[in-house]
Scaffold this active site. Structure first.
Site, PDB file in Angstrom:
ATOM      1  N   SER A   1      27.154  21.200 -29.359  1.00  0.00           N
ATOM      2  CA  SER A   1      28.446  21.813 -29.706  1.00  0.00           C
ATOM      3  C   SER A   1      29.662  20.921 -29.473  1.00  0.00           C
ATOM      4  CB  SER A   1      28.647  23.095 -28.912  1.00  0.00           C
ATOM      5  OG  SER A   1      27.874  24.107 -29.487  1.00  0.00           O
TER       6      SER A   1
ATOM      7  N   LYS B   1      31.461  20.143 -32.546  1.00  0.00           N
ATOM      8  CA  LYS B   1      32.360  21.111 -33.193  1.00  0.00           C
ATOM      9  C   LYS B   1      33.808  20.642 -33.150  1.00  0.00           C
ATOM     10  CE  LYS B   1      29.325  25.014 -32.239  1.00  0.00           C
ATOM     11  NZ  LYS B   1      28.923  26.026 -31.258  1.00  0.00           N
TER      12      LYS B   1
ATOM     13  N   VAL C   1      24.923  22.206 -25.510  1.00  0.00           N
ATOM     14  CA  VAL C   1      23.690  22.586 -24.822  1.00  0.00           C
ATOM     15  C   VAL C   1      22.728  21.408 -24.608  1.00  0.00           C
ATOM     16  CG1 VAL C   1      23.715  25.054 -25.392  1.00  0.00           C
ATOM     17  CG2 VAL C   1      22.617  23.441 -26.963  1.00  0.00           C
TER      18      VAL C   1
ATOM     19  N   TYR D   1      33.362  28.603 -23.952  1.00  0.00           N
ATOM     20  CA  TYR D   1      32.925  29.972 -24.253  1.00  0.00           C
ATOM     21  C   TYR D   1      33.398  30.954 -23.178  1.00  0.00           C
ATOM     22  CZ  TYR D   1      30.067  26.607 -26.639  1.00  0.00           C
ATOM     23  OH  TYR D   1      29.659  25.516 -27.335  1.00  0.00           O
TER      24      TYR D   1
ATOM     25  N   TYR E   1      25.625  22.416 -40.629  1.00  0.00           N
ATOM     26  CA  TYR E   1      25.848  22.821 -39.237  1.00  0.00           C
ATOM     27  C   TYR E   1      24.758  22.252 -38.313  1.00  0.00           C
ATOM     28  CZ  TYR E   1      26.132  25.677 -35.045  1.00  0.00           C
ATOM     29  OH  TYR E   1      26.211  26.083 -33.733  1.00  0.00           O
TER      30      TYR E   1
HETATM   31  N1  GLN Z   1      23.273  23.939 -31.994  1.00  0.00           N
HETATM   32  C1  GLN Z   1      23.515  24.859 -30.922  1.00  0.00           C
HETATM   33  C2  GLN Z   1      23.461  26.300 -31.423  1.00  0.00           C
HETATM   34  O1  GLN Z   1      23.908  26.553 -32.525  1.00  0.00           O
HETATM   35  C3  GLN Z   1      24.858  24.553 -30.317  1.00  0.00           C
HETATM   36  C4  GLN Z   1      25.198  25.440 -29.150  1.00  0.00           C
HETATM   37  C5  GLN Z   1      25.936  24.723 -28.045  1.00  0.00           C
HETATM   38  O2  GLN Z   1      25.844  23.528 -27.853  1.00  0.00           O
HETATM   39  N2  GLN Z   1      26.629  25.507 -27.241  1.00  0.00           N
HETATM   40  O3  GLN Z   1      22.973  27.158 -30.750  1.00  0.00           O
END
Ligand code: GLN
Length: 304
Positions: A63, A66, A258, A240, A188
């Site tokens: 993430s 993003k 993650v 988050y 994505y």
């Molecule tokens: N690719 C992961 C997902 O969509 C990204 C989530 C993350 O890093 N918080 O669940």
């Protein structure tokens, strides 16, 4: 300040803390990483580098990417993105469906999964070759042409990404996804599979500490005002339902993934990246957060 010494002292002090986190395994390919890796890299806006541990090993940034896709849309896409998503902290897990129903398919912000999927929809609709364009953008930010997606990770997530498919379908039902769902999700999942080291991450985020200008190339990516806003979004939405804790304990705008990475910036001063794969229950690096908390506490180098 001898930052390398501080890094090593903090690392030693964390050896006494049991690493209560767990490596992400809901994306099967991510479970293959050795959980004991630990790396840190800090780069200052005037070009000084400080590293520790596995700072040159690439890992799945997940993430954290993003931020790259959001900045690309914010800087290059003409249509307004704020009709398609909000700028409010979600206070829910990164892949939550609950709020999205109440908010009629408008994600709370670009850093939860739903928001990043809408950003991918925008990029898929407006860029000539979205996967290549995003990869080049990231390569230019850190000056390294070898940065790439990991197709095995992208494929592994595609096969198990039921919740992300639920999010995109729900948003499509509200008219907030314009392109073909499979094309958007392919983008994505590839975005999330980008692999970078702590050093490369710090280098690529440094423009956010430098009024939107990439120090090594002099290229203006975002205006100072948009840079301020991007940092505000990272501060309020980058972790988050743990964004409050991160602000409370660390006090820097940042973003986690993650794969166990965290990047944070102190505007005007530095970008720092930490990697430790075991995650806490909110999906943020357990040791990474402790490390950054200790770092800003010892050095007073936070925004508060
Ligand atoms: N690719 C992961 C997902 O969509 C990204 C989530 C993350 O890093 N918080 O669940």
């Amino acid at each position: 300040m001898d930052l390398k010494k501080i890094f090593s002292e903090i690392y030693d002090s964390l050896n006494d803390v049991e690493d209560a986190g767990k490596v992400a395994d809901y994306i099967p390919e991510l479970a293959n990483v050795s959980p004991d890796h630990f790396g840190v890299h800090l780069v200052t806006v005037d070009g000084q580098h400080y590293d520790f541990g596995d700072s040159d090993i690439r890992f799945s940034i997940q993430s954290i990417a993003k931020v790259f896709s959001f900045v690309m849309a914010y800087s290059q896409i003409k249509s307004t993105i704020w009709e398609r998503m909000d700028v409010e902290p979600a206070g829910t897990p990164f892949n939550s469906l609950v709020q999205l129903e109440y908010d009629k398919g408008i994600p709370r912000n670009p850093f939860i999964n739903a928001g990043a999927i809408v950003v991918c929809d925008i990029l898929a609709g407006e860029l000539a070759s979205p996967k290549d364009n995003i990869r080049s953008f990231v390569r230019d930010l850190c000056g390294n042409r070898t940065i790439d997606y990991n197709p095995l990770v992208a494929h592994s997530e595609k096969k198990t990404g039921f919740r992300n498919y639920a999010l995109v379908n729900l948003m499509k039902s509200f008219g907030n996804i314009h392109n073909d769902i499979d094309a958007v999700m392919d983008l994505y999942f590839h975005l999330c599979s980008l692999e970078m080291s702590c050093r490369e991450l710090s280098d690529s985020f440094l423009f956010l500490a430098n009024n939107g200008i990439v120090p090594y190339s002099g290229k203006q990516i975002l205006s100072p005002s948009r840079t301020k806003r991007t940092n505000a979004l990272m501060q309020t939405c980058g972790f988050y339902d743990e964004a409050g804790q991160f602000a409370f304990k660390v006090g820097l705008p940042g973003k986690s993934g993650v794969g166990g990475g965290i990047v944070a910036v102190l505007p005007g001063k530095y970008a720092i990246s930490v990697w430790s794969p075991r995650l806490n229950p909110k999906g943020n690096s357990f040791k990474g957060m402790l490390f950054l908390e200790e770092f800003t506490t010892r050095t007073h180098l936070s925004i508060f």
